[in-house]
Design a protein around this motif. Sequence first.
Motif, short mmCIF file in Angstrom:
data_model
loop_
_atom_site.label_atom_id
_atom_site.label_comp_id
_atom_site.label_asym_id
_atom_site.label_seq_id
_atom_site.Cartn_x
_atom_site.Cartn_y
_atom_site.Cartn_z
N LYS A 382 39.23 32.58 30.20
CA LYS A 382 38.61 32.01 29.00
C LYS A 382 39.23 30.67 28.63
N ASP A 383 40.55 30.52 28.82
CA ASP A 383 41.21 29.25 28.50
C ASP A 383 40.74 28.12 29.42
N ASN A 384 40.45 28.44 30.66
CA ASN A 384 40.10 27.40 31.64
C ASN A 384 38.60 27.26 31.86
N LEU A 385 37.86 28.38 31.79
CA LEU A 385 36.41 28.36 32.06
C LEU A 385 35.70 29.15 30.97
N PRO A 386 35.63 28.63 29.77
CA PRO A 386 35.03 29.40 28.66
C PRO A 386 33.57 29.74 28.89
N ALA A 387 32.79 28.80 29.42
CA ALA A 387 31.36 29.06 29.64
C ALA A 387 31.16 30.17 30.66
N LEU A 388 31.94 30.14 31.73
CA LEU A 388 31.83 31.18 32.76
C LEU A 388 32.28 32.53 32.22
N SER A 389 33.31 32.53 31.39
CA SER A 389 33.79 33.78 30.80
C SER A 389 32.72 34.42 29.94
N VAL A 390 32.04 33.62 29.12
CA VAL A 390 30.96 34.13 28.27
C VAL A 390 29.81 34.67 29.13
N HIS A 391 29.49 33.94 30.20
CA HIS A 391 28.40 34.35 31.09
C HIS A 391 28.70 35.70 31.74
N LEU A 392 29.92 35.88 32.23
CA LEU A 392 30.28 37.14 32.87
C LEU A 392 30.24 38.30 31.88
N ASN A 393 30.71 38.06 30.68
CA ASN A 393 30.66 39.11 29.65
C ASN A 393 29.23 39.48 29.30
N SER A 394 28.36 38.47 29.20
CA SER A 394 26.96 38.74 28.86
C SER A 394 26.25 39.50 29.98
N GLU A 395 26.67 39.26 31.22
CA GLU A 395 26.06 39.95 32.36
C GLU A 395 26.69 41.31 32.62
N GLY A 396 27.76 41.63 31.90
CA GLY A 396 28.42 42.92 32.07
C GLY A 396 29.27 43.01 33.32
N ILE A 397 29.78 41.89 33.80
CA ILE A 397 30.63 41.87 35.00
C ILE A 397 32.09 41.90 34.55
N ALA A 398 32.72 43.04 34.71
CA ALA A 398 34.09 43.25 34.25
C ALA A 398 35.08 42.93 35.37
N PRO A 399 36.35 42.65 35.04
CA PRO A 399 37.34 42.33 36.08
C PRO A 399 37.56 43.45 37.09
N ASP A 400 37.38 44.71 36.67
CA ASP A 400 37.62 45.79 37.63
C ASP A 400 36.58 45.83 38.75
N MET A 401 35.52 45.02 38.63
CA MET A 401 34.51 44.97 39.66
C MET A 401 34.90 44.05 40.82
N TYR A 402 35.85 43.15 40.62
CA TYR A 402 36.25 42.23 41.68
C TYR A 402 37.74 41.90 41.64
N PHE A 403 38.33 41.75 40.45
CA PHE A 403 39.73 41.38 40.35
C PHE A 403 40.64 42.52 40.82
N LEU A 404 40.19 43.76 40.70
CA LEU A 404 40.97 44.90 41.17
C LEU A 404 41.20 44.81 42.67
N GLU A 405 40.14 44.52 43.41
CA GLU A 405 40.29 44.41 44.87
C GLU A 405 41.16 43.22 45.26
N TRP A 406 40.96 42.08 44.59
CA TRP A 406 41.79 40.91 44.87
C TRP A 406 43.26 41.24 44.64
N SER A 407 43.56 42.02 43.60
CA SER A 407 44.94 42.33 43.27
C SER A 407 45.53 43.36 44.22
N LEU A 408 44.76 44.40 44.55
CA LEU A 408 45.28 45.45 45.43
C LEU A 408 45.63 44.91 46.82
N THR A 409 44.86 43.93 47.31
CA THR A 409 45.10 43.38 48.65
C THR A 409 45.79 42.03 48.61
N LEU A 410 46.10 41.53 47.40
CA LEU A 410 46.68 40.19 47.25
C LEU A 410 45.87 39.16 48.02
N PHE A 411 44.55 39.27 47.90
CA PHE A 411 43.57 38.34 48.46
C PHE A 411 43.47 38.41 49.98
#
Length: 515
Positions: A382-411
């Motif tokens: 939100k600090d760096n990409l506020p418009a994208l953050s709002v868009h993802l929230n409105s679309e219902g795309i939560a971090p556990d849908m993609y950030f979880l995998e990025w974190s578990l495998t360290l990319f």
Amino acid sequence: APSSGREGEEKMRKRATTTITMTPPTREATTSSSTRSISRSSKDGSAAGTANSSSSPGVVVGAFRPINLPPKTPQEARRHMKEVQKIEALYRRKIERQRKDDERRRRLEQRRKAEEEKMEQQKRKKHVQRENNLQQRVSIWEREILPHWHNKAEGFIIKKQDSARARAKEMAVKYGVPTIIRKKVWPLWCDNILGINEATWKHYGEIAAKAVAQREEEEEEQRRNGGGRRRKKNADSDDNYDGAAEEKGGGEVVEEQEEDSKGDDQGMTTTMMLKGKEMTYMLIATDISRTFPIFSFFQKECPMHNELLMILQTYCFFQPHLGYVQGMSYLAGHLLFYLDVYTTFEVFCNLLAKPFLRAFLSLNGDNPEMLERYRLYEMMLKDNLPALSVHLNSEGIAPDMYFLEWSLTLFCKRLELEAVGRVWDMFFVLGEIVIYKTAVAIMSLLKQKILEAPFGKVLKLLATEPQKLEIKQLFAAISKVRVSSAFRRKLDMLVKNSHDVAHGFVTSPAVGKPK
């Protein structure tokens, strides 16, 4: 009558020859190119006409007209000559145009080859320069950093040690660690907080080997006896992180075991071995073949397949409270690219004991440490990409849908191998803030595509597009990610409240025995 007919035909032929046939002009008498062409054809035609008169009796060669037609008038002859000259001029222009086109194509081809050669020279020059820079950095690591890493004497030497580690941190962030140096530096950065040694590796490796062998014997005996109780197996998909076996109560794996008398001869029965999630080792073989699929290092017929299998199976019995979780094969496999088998096991175990990975490997959606890290990521986004953050929230795309995998495998699963290595270099020296910054940098580079894509394609885009990003572009974006003071305070508080070693981790296996 016949003789008079033949005489009349002869007279007509003579008259046509004298009036219609054009006298072939000599080469010396012609001046224009068109006249030379006609004279040449006429002359050749007259020579051939006498030889072919029997085959074409009705045509006088060289007259351009059958003998049964009246002769050309001077006006008609001049008009025909102009038409011939016009056609000849058109043909000459066509030839000249083709010559110019060929010349232009030749010049373009020469220019293209010159540009390609110039680009190839520049490419070779950059390659040589990059190799020279790499050699210089390797020399700095080997001569100025690594020799002073473990110095613990007083006075000047201790300053050199601090200087060496500060230099290592600076170079790792700015340039990354050279591949040949990672096998020496990564084990130093990933402190052996669990106290693992070679005896630990050997001890738990033997336990895992016995358990696997005993399980295979039991299954073989059941097949010989015509079946038996069917065991429960969880065929998790590649992108599902819902756990590896049926759980009950405190998360311990439920698996009925029959005590075997053979286990007493081996010193330990299957039932005695199972204290947690050890049986999740059964999922490892399936996952290994899907680890780094673009390479063939971990396929069943390759040597690294057995090495990775042994590391992961040993870990299941070394840390039975956690067992095997999908994504671990990527972490261990990436370490195995740079380290030997034992060092990979040591770094792998200590890496998973770090608070960041420990939080996500719990796979508990109510884990406060995991939820807090989701909030930290959303805060930086939100600090760096506020418009994208709002868009993802409105679309219902939560971090556990993609950030979880990025974190578990360290990319490891979504970036190029070279980029993953540099991210890990920074992760070892800067900590988990690198994961948040890398994730936000990826989102910034894919921002426009995400905003234009419908909900159904956003997750697919986040799974496929990151690996297409250029390395320079990615790390330039990482360096531009802003970190607010509020974010730093929350992250420092979270790390401070976390412990390097979680409850249940085996922490002092110095003699190679479970604690």
